[in-house]
Design a protein around this motif. Structure first.
Motif, short mmCIF file in Angstrom:
data_model
loop_
_atom_site.label_atom_id
_atom_site.label_comp_id
_atom_site.label_asym_id
_atom_site.label_seq_id
_atom_site.Cartn_x
_atom_site.Cartn_y
_atom_site.Cartn_z
N GLY A 74 0.82 -1.20 0.00
CA GLY A 74 0.00 0.00 0.00
C GLY A 74 0.86 1.25 0.00
N ASP A 128 0.84 3.10 3.37
CA ASP A 128 1.04 2.20 4.51
C ASP A 128 1.59 2.99 5.69
OD1 ASP A 128 1.96 0.16 6.32
OD2 ASP A 128 2.03 -1.23 4.63
N THR A 155 1.26 -1.93 -6.56
CA THR A 155 0.95 -1.04 -5.45
C THR A 155 -0.56 -0.82 -5.39
OG1 THR A 155 1.22 0.95 -6.81
CG2 THR A 155 3.16 0.14 -5.62
N TYR A 156 -1.03 -0.56 -4.17
CA TYR A 156 -2.43 -0.24 -3.92
C TYR A 156 -2.49 1.11 -3.23
CZ TYR A 156 -3.07 -5.28 -4.63
OH TYR A 156 -3.06 -6.56 -5.14
N ASP A 157 -3.46 1.92 -3.59
CA ASP A 157 -3.65 3.21 -2.94
C ASP A 157 -4.38 2.98 -1.62
OD1 ASP A 157 -3.86 5.89 -2.34
OD2 ASP A 157 -5.61 6.21 -3.64
N SER A 158 -3.61 2.53 -0.62
CA SER A 158 -4.25 2.11 0.63
C SER A 158 -3.27 2.16 1.78
CB SER A 158 -4.80 0.69 0.48
OG SER A 158 -3.73 -0.22 0.32
N ASP A 159 -3.81 1.94 2.97
CA ASP A 159 -3.03 1.85 4.19
C ASP A 159 -2.46 0.43 4.33
OD1 ASP A 159 -5.24 0.34 4.76
OD2 ASP A 159 -5.89 1.50 6.50
N HIS A 160 -2.06 0.06 5.54
CA HIS A 160 -1.47 -1.26 5.74
C HIS A 160 -2.53 -2.35 5.86
CE1 HIS A 160 1.62 -4.15 6.87
NE2 HIS A 160 0.86 -4.53 7.88
N THR A 206 -5.78 -2.65 4.77
CA THR A 206 -6.69 -2.98 3.68
C THR A 206 -6.16 -4.09 2.76
OG1 THR A 206 -7.50 -0.71 3.74
CG2 THR A 206 -8.07 -2.01 1.81
N PRO A 207 -4.90 -4.08 2.32
CA PRO A 207 -4.45 -5.13 1.39
C PRO A 207 -4.39 -6.53 1.98
CG PRO A 207 -3.06 -3.17 1.21
CD PRO A 207 -3.90 -3.01 2.44
#
Length: 409
Positions: free
Chosen positions: A347, A350, A376-381, A383-384
């Protein structure tokens, strides 16, 4: 993504897991169990916590040999999945024999003779004994249940290690890659050597995990050619990987994930006795660290230690001491190539495991010629843990189908 966690017991934790897909579990502490004489590995073990007490002395054998087993409850999938808890021989970070527990799982409608084997490396569960992944799984409170269900639904056998040190007097070696990689590879060996599972010793093997589990997966990939060359490893999938403990710790001091920083110090100390963590603690630190070991799971690390700083717990900091830095360096990923295709995901926002050090690991692997597929994901730690499952599962399916990888170095 905002995660809310309460302490209303296991039932509430399981409900949160089912309803939100992002449950983090805290459980009440249990008392120590007494060691019992070890029966032959062919006999099932009694259903109490003596199962987790390693025999002393350890019997002779090879890494991956099953010391004991018993039928296990595979969480919500109890009607469709067979599960066995195992204790198996492995190797600690110093190269010495140890005993590690874990769980072997296979869907009842799968053919064990042809099933590929996936080592599912769990994320952070906490230092207390009752937090062991196998315990969380058996009561239906394993927060990575969607990842496990995906693997089992695809017809794969799953070997899930608890990692080193989950026993009634816990000495978990959290974030020590040299130990986690061995425990992971030996969980696969143990699954293949467990007669009750009926798996093939020639099965294709893959490893996948997230966060602590992502680190363990990469360590298993790096170690496999020398440590377990007989395993037919075809791929490694790791997300949220803590590759560089120094860089990860810098982003945790005084932040939401501070509890993971102090847990990592405890893990290093458990793996390397010469570090003598207790000598750095003040009285408050000794009290709090003892409380962690007695009852803290993932939720407690996040809730009770958020935004704290080391100075509150320590008379002096160990993080710049030469002995500590040397051991931390030994547990930094990226110096050794993984010989099979790798799916590495993270993320970009993250807030627990630094994105920048994850990018560095990807670049290091690319320079070493590793076939890395980076996403990569547009997210925090958090969510993935869930949103990355479909991509990881597809990556593994392609490897088992002998499809060519698509690295994007």
């Amino acid at each position: 993504m905002r995660v809310r966690v309460t302490r209303r017991g296991v039932a509430a934790a399981v409900a949160a897991l089912v309803l939100t897909g992002a449950g983090l579990v805290s459980a009440a502490a249990t008392g120590p169990a007494q060691a019992a004489p070890a029966p032959a590995a062919a006999d099932p073990w009694p259903p109490d916590d003596s199962f987790y007490v390693p025999p002393s002395p350890l019997p002779a054998g090879k890494p991956g040999d099953v010391l004991r087993w018993r039928p296990s409850k595979p969480g919500p999938s109890s009607k469709t999945v067979n599960a066995w808890q195992v204790m198996y021989l492995s190797t600690d970070a110093l190269g010495k024999p140890n005993a590690v527990t874990g769980t072997v799982l296979l869907a009842k409608n799968a053919d064990p003779a042809t099933a590929p084997v996936v080592a599912l490396t769990p994320g952070t569960h906490g230092p207390a004994f009752q937090c062991a992944p196998s315990k969380m799984l058996s009561i239906g409170a394993f927060y990575e249940q969607p990842a496990l269900d995906g693997l089992l639904g695809a017809g794969y056998a799953v070997a899930m290690t608890d990692y080193e040190g989950y026993q009634p007097e816990p000495k978990t070696t959290y974030m020590v890659g040299q130990s986690m990689g061995h425990a992971t590879l030996d969980s696969v060996r143990a699954a293949m050597r467990l007669p009750e599972a009926g798996l093939s010793a020639d099965a294709k093997v893959a490893v996948r995990g997230y966060s602590q589990g992502g680190g363990a997966a990469m360590w298993a990939g790096q170690q496999q050619p020398e440590y377990a060359p007989e395993l037919k490893l075809v791929g490694v999938a790791g997300g949220g990987v803590p590759a560089d403990l120094v860089q990860v710790s810098l982003s945790l001091e005084g932040k939401r994930g501070f509890g993971f920083l102090v847990y990592a110090l405890m893990g290093l100390d458990a793996a390397y006795p010469e570090l003598k963590l207790d000598s750095y603690l003040n009285d408050h630190g000794r009290t709090e660290f003892a409380k962690m070991r007695a009852g803290a799971c993932t939720a407690d690390l996040l809730l009770d230690y958020s935004n704290r700083k080391l100075i509150e717990f320590m008379a002096k900091s160990p993080v710049l001491e030469p002995a500590w830095l040397a051991r931390i360096k030994e547990n930094k990923l990226g110096a050794t190539p993984i010989k099979v295709p790798v799916f590495d995901y993270h993320g970009t926002r993250d807030d627990i495991v630094s994105f920048r050090q994850a990018e560095t690991l990807r670049n290091d692997y690319c320079k070493l010629g590793v076939a890395v597929t980076w996403k990569t994901y547009d997210s925090d730690h958090i969510t993935p843990i869930y949103t990355g499952n479909a991509d990881a599962l597809q990556f593994l399916a392609d490897r088992f189908a002998d499809k060519p990888a698509a690295p994007n170095c």
